[in-house]
Design an enzyme around this catalytic site. Structure first.
Site, PDB file in Angstrom:
ATOM      1  N   CYS A  34     -24.015 -19.483 -17.280  1.00  0.00           N
ATOM      2  CA  CYS A  34     -23.248 -20.679 -16.300  1.00  0.00           C
ATOM      3  C   CYS A  34     -22.010 -20.387 -17.000  1.00  0.00           C
ATOM      4  O   CYS A  34     -20.942 -19.607 -16.658  1.00  0.00           O
ATOM      5  CB  CYS A  34     -24.310 -21.280 -16.971  1.00  0.00           C
ATOM      6  SG  CYS A  34     -22.836 -22.242 -18.937  1.00  0.00           S
ATOM      7  N   ASP A 443       5.666  -6.811  12.070  1.00  0.00           N
ATOM      8  CA  ASP A 443       6.167  -5.383  12.861  1.00  0.00           C
ATOM      9  C   ASP A 443       5.964  -5.096  14.267  1.00  0.00           C
ATOM     10  O   ASP A 443       4.919  -5.145  14.258  1.00  0.00           O
ATOM     11  CB  ASP A 443       6.317  -4.688  11.315  1.00  0.00           C
ATOM     12  CG  ASP A 443       7.484  -2.956  11.972  1.00  0.00           C
ATOM     13  OD1 ASP A 443       8.666  -3.595  12.203  1.00  0.00           O
ATOM     14  OD2 ASP A 443       6.365  -2.616  12.322  1.00  0.00           O
ATOM     15  N   ASP A 645       3.425  -1.509   8.586  1.00  0.00           N
ATOM     16  CA  ASP A 645       2.520  -0.445   8.510  1.00  0.00           C
ATOM     17  C   ASP A 645       4.166   0.868   7.783  1.00  0.00           C
ATOM     18  O   ASP A 645       2.930   1.756   7.085  1.00  0.00           O
ATOM     19  CB  ASP A 645       1.926   0.022   9.487  1.00  0.00           C
ATOM     20  CG  ASP A 645       3.399   0.961  10.355  1.00  0.00           C
ATOM     21  OD1 ASP A 645       4.322   0.081  10.245  1.00  0.00           O
ATOM     22  OD2 ASP A 645       3.021   0.859  11.591  1.00  0.00           O
ATOM     23  N   ASP A 649       8.739  -1.889   5.029  1.00  0.00           N
ATOM     24  CA  ASP A 649       8.427  -2.783   5.462  1.00  0.00           C
ATOM     25  C   ASP A 649       7.901  -3.804   4.214  1.00  0.00           C
ATOM     26  O   ASP A 649       6.989  -4.869   3.848  1.00  0.00           O
ATOM     27  CB  ASP A 649       7.073  -3.087   6.316  1.00  0.00           C
ATOM     28  CG  ASP A 649       7.408  -2.275   8.016  1.00  0.00           C
ATOM     29  OD1 ASP A 649       8.517  -3.183   8.457  1.00  0.00           O
ATOM     30  OD2 ASP A 649       6.780  -1.904   8.359  1.00  0.00           O
TER      31      ASP A 649
END
Length: 752
Positions: A34, A443, A645, A649
């Site tokens: 638990c 972008d 990408d 960035d």
């Protein structure tokens, strides 16, 4: 003057240690039942010197620990002291460990089922007798037979609860097992006392059915729960099963089949039609189509020719491929995907940390409530039997199993299902943040467009030849891997123009490049680079603006020095991705703003934005300033996801609330982002946000039901409206319903 070498102090050593990257360990933890158990293991791990963070997951039964100067043996010992058993998980053996764990889980499930069936068989006569009493049929077995039936259930099949309860008490904590052990022991003990003290010839009312059926219900709940938890790991097992065991390697001109673990980087691997590709590599001979659907979610096969990259685990549909091995073992893309999905499933969402704090005090509070209930019923009614049974009901209904399962099971199913469609979520924190995104910043190049520009226009200045413009531009860009540079070199090659020697090449970040070709000092870049150097040409300026308004990207070539002037411009066109408009529409349908952040000219950016329906455009943004745009959006109160990408960035991906990287881009972007899209389909952006929203909704639903069971059940038990048997059934049902609700996420797919 002589100087003595300083002896490193403890502080110096600690400083050097903290400067090193933190070590990370994954442990398999057995015996947790638990949320209270989870809290106990986490506290023990965090008390180990050097540990900076520890996250324990009940659903995966794993712990992830980070810190400085720590080792697996110390961590395992710390867990063992809490009463649980831990063992380190070795990264290089992930697939093997995963397969072994799946086999072990299947054996454990069969063992649990056998125990459940035995408990049910022993409890059945007691249940029949109880039901008979309710309808006026006295078919309850004699007292000594009831004792004989209930005792094996209590102390053999239920022995696990006593062991776990003892370990919890010894560690100064409470858990579900403690509540079950106390509750069922009270019912069995009361019945045995009444049986032993009964007058000869008189059979008192006994409660063996309460203890026996309670344990049977809990065993049923645990078995159903383990089956459901097994289904949550199907995505991981499916990924692990992708890697073939054998590879056909060509060495010294001879082909031989060897174990995939023995393949080395640089080996030549031959893959026949219909076979799985065993390694990451590059095609050196042959051509054909490859099914990458299990890795990227893309249903259509991808054509591969000489020079094309292939990924281990994908299927060679047709054609004979000869592949040079570039990565093996845990360095392959498949292994990285498995690690990322496992990491997400083992991580802990921020909301779960709040639940863990509640669970830490939950069991002690329940024990107090049960004690007060017992005292109250005995004091007011004077009925010891009723007081004990009511307290037992309180103990059983309050077991916090569902609280510990609500979050991790939903995360396991959600991240696993997302991975099936090429959406890799790095951790639970990224998933929890993604559900609240209100603005997505894209972008442009490589994200909304194909990122494969082509030369559309060459416009030379008066008195300067177009051929010379192309030759100088291609020569200046021969040291660059930028997509625009590749487009210029490809265009020059098609026209048979050879490049001249390049000297003094220099990259002007965010503006362009400079260098010397044929003794001429040249600049190539955006309009602002020309303005910075005081260069302009009215006729070319007008033509350049016209091209930019048509969505073209324009680069300017100029000569500096005594004969400084603009020599001409080169315009590029890029194709908008096929499903980019659909991606933006999908965001709008969810009430999310679409933003474009690009270094391109305003004309080119606005043309693409208008075509796609983008809400806001930030154009001519320097790479280092993209993060500032993200910060500006966040300052407006928006929860921002950044999609990119490229290397440039990465700062913006890190600055955003959620970074989303295209796997078709750079590794830097992927490592920085919280979510990676395995194919360059912008529709997956809205898919990633959608699966996070649905998963978070399941987490909230699970927590609601877990708390609702206890909030409603405990008062009912306190006031005597729940028998121990009903309490046990409700407790088992709560865990199963929470896991079953999470499993409905297995029907999710992008766009559904």
């Amino acid at each position: 003057m002589a100087y003595a070498a300083a002896t490193p102090t403890t502080d110096d050593t600690a400083l050097k240690s903290s400067a090193l990257p933190p070590a990370e360990f994954d442990l398999a933890v057995e015996g947790m039942t638990c949320a209270s158990c989870v809290g106990r293991v986490e506290k023990a791990l965090k008390r180990v010197p050097g540990v900076t963070d520890a996250a324990v997951n009940l659903a995966t039964e794993r712990a992830h620990v980070t810190g400085h100067g720590i080792d697996a043996e110390t961590l395992v010992a710390a867990v063992d002291r809490t009463g649980f058993h831990a063992s380190p998980i070795v990264e290089d053996q992930t697939a093997l460990a995963g397969s072994a764990a799946a086999d072990e889980a299947a054996v454990r499930q069969r063992r649990e089922l056998v125990k459940l069936l035995i408990a049910a068989a022993l409890s059945l006569p007691l249940v029949v007798g109880m039901i008979g009493d309710l309808v006026g049929l006295h078919v309850m077995p004699p007292g000594w037979l009831q004792l004989a039936l209930a005792t094996p259930v209590q102390f053999w099949l239920g022995w696990r609860f006593y062991v776990a309860a003892f370990k919890a008490v010894r560690a100064g904590a409470g858990n579900m097992d403690l509540l079950v052990a106390i509750g069922t022991s009270a019912a069995w003990g009361l019945s045995t006392y009444l049986l032993l003290t009964a007058h000869p010839g008189h059979t008192p009312h006994l409660y063996y059915e309460a203890s026996a059926v309670l344990i049977t219900f809990i065993l049923l709940g645990k078995w159903l729960e383990s089956r459901a938890k097994g289904q949550t790991a199907t995505a991981i097992r499916a990924l692990m099963d992708l890697r073939p065991d054998k590879a056909r390697v060509r060495r010294d001109g001879v082909e031989r089949e060897i174990a995939v673990e023995r393949v080395r980087v640089g080996d030549i691997v031959v893959v026949r039609p219909g076979e799985r590709i065993p390694v990451d590599g590059k095609v050196v001979e042959g051509a054909g189509s490859v099914d990458e659907s299990m890795l990227t979610g893309e249903s259509l096969p991808v054509e591969k020719a000489e020079g094309g990259r292939v990924t281990g685990g994908s299927i060679n549909v047709d054609g004979l491929l000869t592949v040079e091995t570039l990565a093996v073992g845990h360095e392959t893309m498949l292994a990285r995907i498995v690690r990322m999905v496992e990491g997400a499933q083992a991580s802990k969402a921020p909301i779960q940390r709040t639940v863990d704090k509640v669970s830490a005090v939950f069991v002690p509070v329940v024990l107090v409530i049960a004690a007060l209930t017992f005292i109250g019923w005995w004091a007011v009614g004077g009925d010891l039997e009723a007081a004990i049974l009511t307290a037992v009901s309180v103990l059983v209904i309050a077991c916090p199993c569902a609280l510990g399962l609500a979050t991790p099971t939903a995360i396991m199913v959600g991240t696993g299902q997302a991975a099936r469609y090429g959406i890799l979520i790095k951790d639970a924190e990224a998933l929890e943040r993604a559900y609240a995104v209100t603005s997505v910043a894209f972008d442009k190049t490589g994200t909304l467009t194909e990122g494969k520009p082509r030369v559309t226009d060459l416009i030379a200045a008066p008195g300067f030849a177009e051929g010379d413009l192309l030759r100088l531009t291609a020569s200046l860009q021969q040291g660059s891997e930028h997509p625009l540079a590749q487009a210029v070199r490809a265009h020059a090659a098609t026209r048979g123009i050879e490049s001249s020697r390049l000297d003094g090449f220099k990259s002007l970040v965010g503006r362009g490049i400079s260098g010397i070709v044929d003794g001429r000092s040249l600049l190539l870049g955006a309009r602002r680079l020309m303005a910075e150097n005081g260069l302009s040409d009215g006729a070319l300026e007008t033509r350049g603006k016209e091209l930019e308004s048509q969505g073209r990207t324009v680069s300017w070539l100029a000569e500096t020095g005594p004969d400084a002037r603009v020599l001409g411009l080169v315009a590029f066109g890029d194709t908008v991705k096929q499903r980019a408009r659909e991606a933006v529409a999908g965001l709008h349908a969810r009430g999310i703003e679409a933003v474009m952040v690009t270094g391109d000219s305003a004309g080119a950016a606005n043309a693409v934005a208008q075509e796609l329906g983008i809400d806001r455009v930030f154009a001519e943004v320097l790479p280092g300033d993209k993060a500032d745009i993200v910060a500006r959006l966040k300052a407006e109160g928006k929860v921002v996801a950044m999609v990119g990408d490229g290397i440039n960035d990465a700062p913006a991906l890190a600055a955003a609330d959620v970074g989303i990287a295209m796997a078709t881009g750079t590794d830097v972007a992927m490592h920085t982002a919280g979510i990676t899209l395995m194919r360059g389909d912008p529709v997956l952006v809205s898919g990633a946000l959608d699966v996070s929203r649905r998963t978070y909704a399941k987490i909230r639903q699970g927590l609601f039901w877990a708390f609702a069971y206890n909030t409603i059940g405990i008062p009912l038990a306190v006031f005597g409206y729940l028998s121990p048997i009903l309490a046990g059934a409700a407790m088992a049902l709560s865990s199963v319903s929470v896991v079953a609700n999470a499993l409905t996420l297995r029907g999710w797919k992008p766009g559904k």
